[in-house]
Design a protein around this motif. Sequence first.
Motif, PDB file in Angstrom:
ATOM      1  N   UNK A 341       0.866  -1.184   0.000  1.00 44.43           N
ATOM      2  CA  UNK A 341       0.000   0.000   0.000  1.00 44.43           C
ATOM      3  C   UNK A 341       0.894   1.222   0.000  1.00 44.43           C
ATOM      4  N   UNK A 342       0.353   2.325  -0.482  1.00 42.94           N
ATOM      5  CA  UNK A 342       1.133   3.558  -0.514  1.00 42.94           C
ATOM      6  C   UNK A 342       0.669   4.482   0.611  1.00 42.94           C
ATOM      7  N   UNK A 343       1.440   4.549   1.709  1.00 40.14           N
ATOM      8  CA  UNK A 343       0.989   5.375   2.836  1.00 40.14           C
ATOM      9  C   UNK A 343       0.906   6.855   2.477  1.00 40.14           C
ATOM     10  N   UNK A 344       1.666   7.282   1.455  1.00 40.07           N
ATOM     11  CA  UNK A 344       1.617   8.695   1.061  1.00 40.07           C
ATOM     12  C   UNK A 344       0.343   9.009   0.279  1.00 40.07           C
ATOM     13  N   UNK A 345      -0.333   8.001  -0.190  1.00 40.16           N
ATOM     14  CA  UNK A 345      -1.567   8.205  -0.953  1.00 40.16           C
ATOM     15  C   UNK A 345      -2.732   7.482  -0.305  1.00 40.16           C
ATOM     16  N   UNK A 346      -2.945   7.814   0.954  1.00 36.64           N
ATOM     17  CA  UNK A 346      -4.093   7.286   1.672  1.00 36.64           C
ATOM     18  C   UNK A 346      -4.139   5.747   1.679  1.00 36.64           C
ATOM     19  N   UNK A 347      -2.984   5.152   1.736  1.00 34.65           N
ATOM     20  CA  UNK A 347      -2.861   3.688   1.789  1.00 34.65           C
ATOM     21  C   UNK A 347      -3.523   2.998   0.596  1.00 34.65           C
ATOM     22  N   UNK A 348      -3.408   3.618  -0.551  1.00 36.89           N
ATOM     23  CA  UNK A 348      -3.967   3.010  -1.761  1.00 36.89           C
ATOM     24  C   UNK A 348      -3.215   1.702  -2.062  1.00 36.89           C
ATOM     25  N   UNK A 349      -3.938   0.631  -2.439  1.00 33.50           N
ATOM     26  CA  UNK A 349      -3.253  -0.642  -2.734  1.00 33.50           C
ATOM     27  C   UNK A 349      -2.209  -0.470  -3.838  1.00 33.50           C
ATOM     28  N   UNK A 350      -1.101  -1.174  -3.695  1.00 43.93           N
ATOM     29  CA  UNK A 350      -0.011  -1.039  -4.670  1.00 43.93           C
ATOM     30  C   UNK A 350       0.470  -2.423  -5.103  1.00 43.93           C
ATOM     31  N   UNK A 351      -0.393  -3.172  -5.805  1.00 42.46           N
ATOM     32  CA  UNK A 351       0.031  -4.512  -6.239  1.00 42.46           C
ATOM     33  C   UNK A 351       1.060  -4.405  -7.365  1.00 42.46           C
ATOM     34  N   UNK A 352       1.629  -5.526  -7.760  1.00 43.05           N
ATOM     35  CA  UNK A 352       2.565  -5.506  -8.887  1.00 43.05           C
ATOM     36  C   UNK A 352       3.802  -6.343  -8.618  1.00 43.05           C
ATOM     37  N   UNK A 353       4.754  -6.194  -9.520  1.00 46.33           N
ATOM     38  CA  UNK A 353       5.966  -7.017  -9.480  1.00 46.33           C
ATOM     39  C   UNK A 353       6.984  -6.471  -8.476  1.00 46.33           C
ATOM     40  N   UNK A 354       7.462  -7.331  -7.600  1.00 50.99           N
ATOM     41  CA  UNK A 354       8.544  -6.933  -6.684  1.00 50.99           C
ATOM     42  C   UNK A 354       9.851  -7.118  -7.446  1.00 50.99           C
ATOM     43  N   UNK A 355      10.560  -6.013  -7.673  1.00 56.41           N
ATOM     44  CA  UNK A 355      11.765  -6.081  -8.505  1.00 56.41           C
ATOM     45  C   UNK A 355      13.021  -6.318  -7.664  1.00 56.41           C
ATOM     46  N   UNK A 356      12.971  -5.866  -6.409  1.00 51.74           N
ATOM     47  CA  UNK A 356      14.125  -6.087  -5.528  1.00 51.74           C
ATOM     48  C   UNK A 356      13.595  -6.404  -4.142  1.00 51.74           C
ATOM     49  N   UNK A 357      14.217  -7.362  -3.488  1.00 51.30           N
ATOM     50  CA  UNK A 357      13.731  -7.745  -2.151  1.00 51.30           C
ATOM     51  C   UNK A 357      14.909  -8.161  -1.289  1.00 51.30           C
ATOM     52  N   UNK A 358      15.174  -7.363  -0.269  1.00 50.50           N
ATOM     53  CA  UNK A 358      16.222  -7.737   0.688  1.00 50.50           C
ATOM     54  C   UNK A 358      15.603  -7.678   2.078  1.00 50.50           C
ATOM     55  N   UNK A 359      15.524  -8.831   2.735  1.00 54.91           N
ATOM     56  CA  UNK A 359      14.888  -8.888   4.047  1.00 54.91           C
ATOM     57  C   UNK A 359      15.923  -8.669   5.150  1.00 54.91           C
ATOM     58  N   UNK A 360      15.514  -8.025   6.239  1.00 57.68           N
ATOM     59  CA  UNK A 360      16.431  -7.861   7.361  1.00 57.68           C
ATOM     60  C   UNK A 360      16.688  -9.188   8.070  1.00 57.68           C
ATOM     61  N   UNK A 361      17.709  -9.212   8.895  1.00 58.45           N
ATOM     62  CA  UNK A 361      18.021 -10.432   9.635  1.00 58.45           C
ATOM     63  C   UNK A 361      18.724 -10.085  10.922  1.00 58.45           C
ATOM     64  N   UNK A 362      19.559 -10.982  11.382  1.00 56.27           N
ATOM     65  CA  UNK A 362      20.305 -10.731  12.616  1.00 56.27           C
ATOM     66  C   UNK A 362      19.499 -11.074  13.842  1.00 56.27           C
ATOM     67  N   UNK A 363      20.075 -10.781  15.018  1.00 53.12           N
ATOM     68  CA  UNK A 363      19.451 -11.202  16.269  1.00 53.12           C
ATOM     69  C   UNK A 363      18.036 -10.671  16.450  1.00 53.12           C
ATOM     70  N   UNK A 364      17.141 -11.539  16.915  1.00 52.94           N
ATOM     71  CA  UNK A 364      15.798 -11.119  17.305  1.00 52.94           C
ATOM     72  C   UNK A 364      14.901 -10.648  16.186  1.00 52.94           C
ATOM     73  N   UNK A 365      15.193 -11.051  14.941  1.00 53.98           N
ATOM     74  CA  UNK A 365      14.353 -10.604  13.819  1.00 53.98           C
ATOM     75  C   UNK A 365      13.662 -11.816  13.189  1.00 53.98           C
ATOM     76  N   UNK A 366      12.362 -11.722  13.041  1.00 51.19           N
ATOM     77  CA  UNK A 366      11.597 -12.802  12.396  1.00 51.19           C
ATOM     78  C   UNK A 366      10.769 -12.180  11.272  1.00 51.19           C
ATOM     79  N   UNK A 367      10.792 -12.838  10.118  1.00 56.54           N
ATOM     80  CA  UNK A 367       9.963 -12.390   9.000  1.00 56.54           C
ATOM     81  C   UNK A 367       8.999 -13.514   8.651  1.00 56.54           C
TER      82      UNK A 367
END
Length: 446
Positions: A341-367
């Motif tokens: 969703x786009x929080x700058x535009x009233x949380x309008x849905x923002x579906x589509x292709x994810x072109x880049x994805x890097x998830x956080x990690x390290x201690x105490x992080x769960x995704x």
Amino acid sequence: MFHRVLVANRGEIALRVIRACREMGIDTVAVHSKADEDAAYLDFADDRICIGPGPSAQSYLSIPGIISAAEVTDADAVHPGYGFLSENAEFARTCKEHGIAFIGPDAETMSRLGDKASARELAMEAKVPTVPGSPGLIEDPNDAVAIAEKIGYPVLIKATAGGGGRGMRVASSKISLMSAIHQARTEAEQAFGEGGVYLEKYLERPRHVEVQIMADNFGNVIHLGERECSVQRRHQKLVEEAPSPALDTSMRKAIGRAAVKMAKAAKYSGAGTVEFLVAGKEFYFIEVNCRIQVEHPVTELVAGIDLVKEQIRVAAGQKLSRDQRNVKFTGHAIEARINAEDPARDFRPSPGLITKYIAPGGPGVRIDSHVYAGYRVPPNYDSLVAKLIVYADTREEALDRMSRALDEYKIEGIKTTIPIHQEIVRNAFFRRGDYDTGFLEEFFSV
Ligand code: ADP
């Protein structure tokens, strides 16, 4: 124990259930619509089956479709996840009639609690405090006026079949009450096919605090502490944390006891959530959710329990793995819902292709997420793409960890709620734990 569980859901919660089953040595069947057929998480299940040619949510809502899928794949249990058919009593009943275990409470309990006005009546009978308001459904609008005049405006008209923040209307005078009743009825009839409404005092900026309960089929009920869910936009949760900064020790004990009392009164079994509103030192029951919640991971982290596995064990006829004395809480957990969703535009849905994805990690992080670079978020479903959950010894450390993890999180190609989470976690009031259900609106004009 079950031999094969059919997961009647999609996205992150389907994957969450598949993971629990895999660790328990139970086979899984993933169902999917045509729109979801390329989702990589389907490969983690032992088997998969297409339940609908179209891309709409209808596939996941078709009782005959899901039951046939369970029958042809020889599944002996169904896990409904959340949303879709998870709180549909007819679905639970149909599963049972076909000899398939439904992982959740039984159909009778679900229909009693799923109807919010009847759940409220049950709470009153059980002497669990409820928000002042109508004793049951409003039959005659003049009765509503009499109650509103007695308890004082503003009041809230709520649909008994409501959910997801829909079917609620605030009224601050007799005239607006009449139209609120009419509007709430019409909206509820259209959205839920059931127009019954009831009335509650509209509490000014309460906090939303809910209690996780777990019950088996032998009458044992425990609670696993509370979750604070006051960061909401349009009555929908965006951030959750456990424990709640709003409760002191005696309130925490009292709210936990009230939740257990409610579950016992309902003859509950499985995982459930008893929701309350907190105003000052008082708490009031609002509803019960008869399913696993989106925000269950924060409880898992502070209580050291796998709620999905416990749900499965209980549904298979086992006793609860612990009693209340053995439930110990440590540390602090926070969850941020990452939506497309786009929080700058009233949380309008923002579906589509994810072109880049890097998830956080390290201690105490769960995704908890089913997405990756190359995944296309379909426009047809809920916009949740990931849950980022952090855990640390103290709330302060958890906030710093959340801030760090959000900065590491890179999702490109679609808009997400990450930027607003970065602002929330750095907000001075949020950091002090000094926030309520009006917080987002006040600071972020949402
Ligand atoms: P739903 O089933 O649609 O989620 P709930 O009854 O759980 O509806 O309420 C959702 C949210 O609406 C609450 O978390 C709270 O923010 C707000 N709300 C509900 N009842 C009241 C009330 N009586 N006074 C003020 N706010 C309320």
